[in-house]
Design an enzyme around this catalytic site. Sequence first.
Site, short mmCIF file in Angstrom:
data_model
loop_
_atom_site.label_atom_id
_atom_site.label_comp_id
_atom_site.label_asym_id
_atom_site.label_seq_id
_atom_site.Cartn_x
_atom_site.Cartn_y
_atom_site.Cartn_z
N TYR A 143 0.86 -1.19 0.00
CA TYR A 143 0.00 0.00 0.00
C TYR A 143 0.89 1.24 0.00
O TYR A 143 1.86 1.31 0.76
CB TYR A 143 -0.89 0.01 1.24
CG TYR A 143 -1.79 1.22 1.39
CD1 TYR A 143 -1.57 2.16 2.40
CD2 TYR A 143 -2.86 1.43 0.53
CE1 TYR A 143 -2.40 3.27 2.54
CE2 TYR A 143 -3.70 2.53 0.66
CZ TYR A 143 -3.45 3.46 1.68
OH TYR A 143 -4.27 4.55 1.83
N ASP A 238 9.33 2.76 -0.74
CA ASP A 238 8.32 3.43 0.10
C ASP A 238 8.64 3.09 1.55
O ASP A 238 8.29 2.01 2.04
CB ASP A 238 6.92 2.96 -0.29
CG ASP A 238 5.87 3.57 0.63
OD1 ASP A 238 4.67 3.38 0.36
OD2 ASP A 238 6.24 4.22 1.62
N LYS A 266 4.87 9.53 8.44
CA LYS A 266 4.69 9.02 9.80
C LYS A 266 5.72 9.56 10.80
O LYS A 266 5.65 10.70 11.23
CB LYS A 266 4.65 7.50 9.77
CG LYS A 266 3.43 6.98 8.95
CD LYS A 266 3.33 5.49 8.93
CE LYS A 266 2.29 5.03 7.92
NZ LYS A 266 0.94 4.90 8.46
P1 KE4 Z 1 -0.76 8.38 4.50
O1 KE4 Z 1 -1.27 9.10 3.28
O2 KE4 Z 1 -1.84 7.55 5.16
O3 KE4 Z 1 -0.02 9.29 5.49
O4 KE4 Z 1 0.40 7.35 4.03
C1 KE4 Z 1 0.09 6.40 3.05
C2 KE4 Z 1 1.07 5.25 3.16
C3 KE4 Z 1 2.11 5.14 2.26
N1 KE4 Z 1 3.00 4.12 2.32
C4 KE4 Z 1 2.91 3.18 3.30
C5 KE4 Z 1 3.93 2.08 3.33
C6 KE4 Z 1 1.87 3.24 4.26
O5 KE4 Z 1 1.79 2.29 5.22
C7 KE4 Z 1 0.93 4.29 4.21
C8 KE4 Z 1 -0.21 4.42 5.20
N2 KE4 Z 1 -0.34 3.36 6.15
C9 KE4 Z 1 -1.66 3.10 6.65
C10 KE4 Z 1 -1.56 1.95 7.66
N3 KE4 Z 1 -1.15 0.74 7.09
C11 KE4 Z 1 -2.28 4.31 7.29
C12 KE4 Z 1 -3.48 4.03 8.15
C13 KE4 Z 1 -4.74 4.49 7.51
O6 KE4 Z 1 -4.90 4.31 6.30
O7 KE4 Z 1 -5.57 5.03 8.27
#
Ligand code: KE4
Length: 425
Positions: A143, A238, A266
Amino acid sequence: MPRRSEKLFAEAQRYLPGGVDSPVRAFRAVGGSPRFIARGKGPYLFDADGKKYIDYVGSWGPLILGHAHPKVVAALQKAAKLGTSYGAPTELETTLAKLVVKAFPSIEMMRFVSSGTEACMSAIRAARAFTSRDKIIKFDGCYHGHSDGLLVKAGSGGATFGVPDSAGVPAAYAGLTLVAKYNDTDSVEGLLKANKGEVAAIIVEPIAANMGVVPPKPGFLKVLRSLADAHGALLIFDEVISGFRVALGGAQELYGMKADLTCLGKIIGGGMPVGAYGGRREIMERIAPLGPAYQAGTLSGNPLAMTAGIETLKLLSKPNVYKRLEKTSAKLEVGLRTAARDAHRDVAITRIGSLLTLFFAASSADSWDAVAKADRKQFGDFFHKMLKSGVYLPPSQFEAWFVSLAHNDADIDKTVKASAKALAT
Ligand code: KE4
């Protein structure tokens, strides 16, 4: 289900889809209704009914120091008095950029944005601008945020709700995203050969954490590096989760590798909204206002987020921080393994540093196909038993547990005891 959370949830659902601002929070994967959180402190969350939990979500990764770290809070309070956002450059952005670049030698130039989604979306645009190619390769179960082209066979919520290919994404966009199998380099080589000269980049979570934690097999990442080079494609790591999590320099430090572009998020915001992307100077010089690839953001690099990030990375740069995190996380892993064995439960546990997942009824956890077989119902049952015992796990089988520097031995002992009880019934 405590009363106040229930009341708040009912009201929230009138205004917000599913009553939440991000799908995974809605407990759809585990059933029941989400706890509304009133505050956090160290490794603990306190819900609207005053119940205390040992927290293994940590806001999905940012809170590696624990909630409301005094140094971060004090720095934010001071910064807020000077104003919250100017929409103009500040020294703070350079200060945080220096801390990032020091930890990631592959990042010669970078830009701050406000989320991991923006970081990955912008890194892909930079790669397409640099190579003048349109196609990208991603991996099933990984993701990279919710930008259109990346919501294809996505992990995290996509895997949880079985909507890896989101509605609303035009086939024309999705068609430019090729999907390989994680830990299977043949699948990558096949796609590169079938799309000769058309692939701008391979984007990968160097440690997959959005299908639960699935570590890279030995050699997997190194072969991606050589395949990308052989086919003139860029390699994008990523590291939104792994960056400053598995080591100060993330997976690239852990595995001694260099990506062409890196996405971060994060932890670098210390709990405030921050993402970043960066890499080889010649690529980043394609980004406006230097180059023709446009990317912008009202709150990018804002002083509050920079302040929280600076304080967090300074604290993480102290000696033995990752050693301490490793010790606490290993104690948790051993405890869970013992509890599962004593309860004769069929589980697979994966861990890299303070990232961990316990899969139910999954013989192995080395690919999306393997973990997709995990028993979601058993996980849901375990989740609620742990919640009842005051342990707050990610509400999905396909997410990582996050251990923080605030978790102490007593917290781990309590967690292991609760898991033994939950697994035994
Ligand atoms: P954000 O746009 O949610 O800040 O980041 C996206 C993203 C990009 N790359 C990786 C490897 C990620 O894990 C994420 C976001 N992670 C999720 C949890 N697995 C965020 C939690 C959510 O979607 O509420």
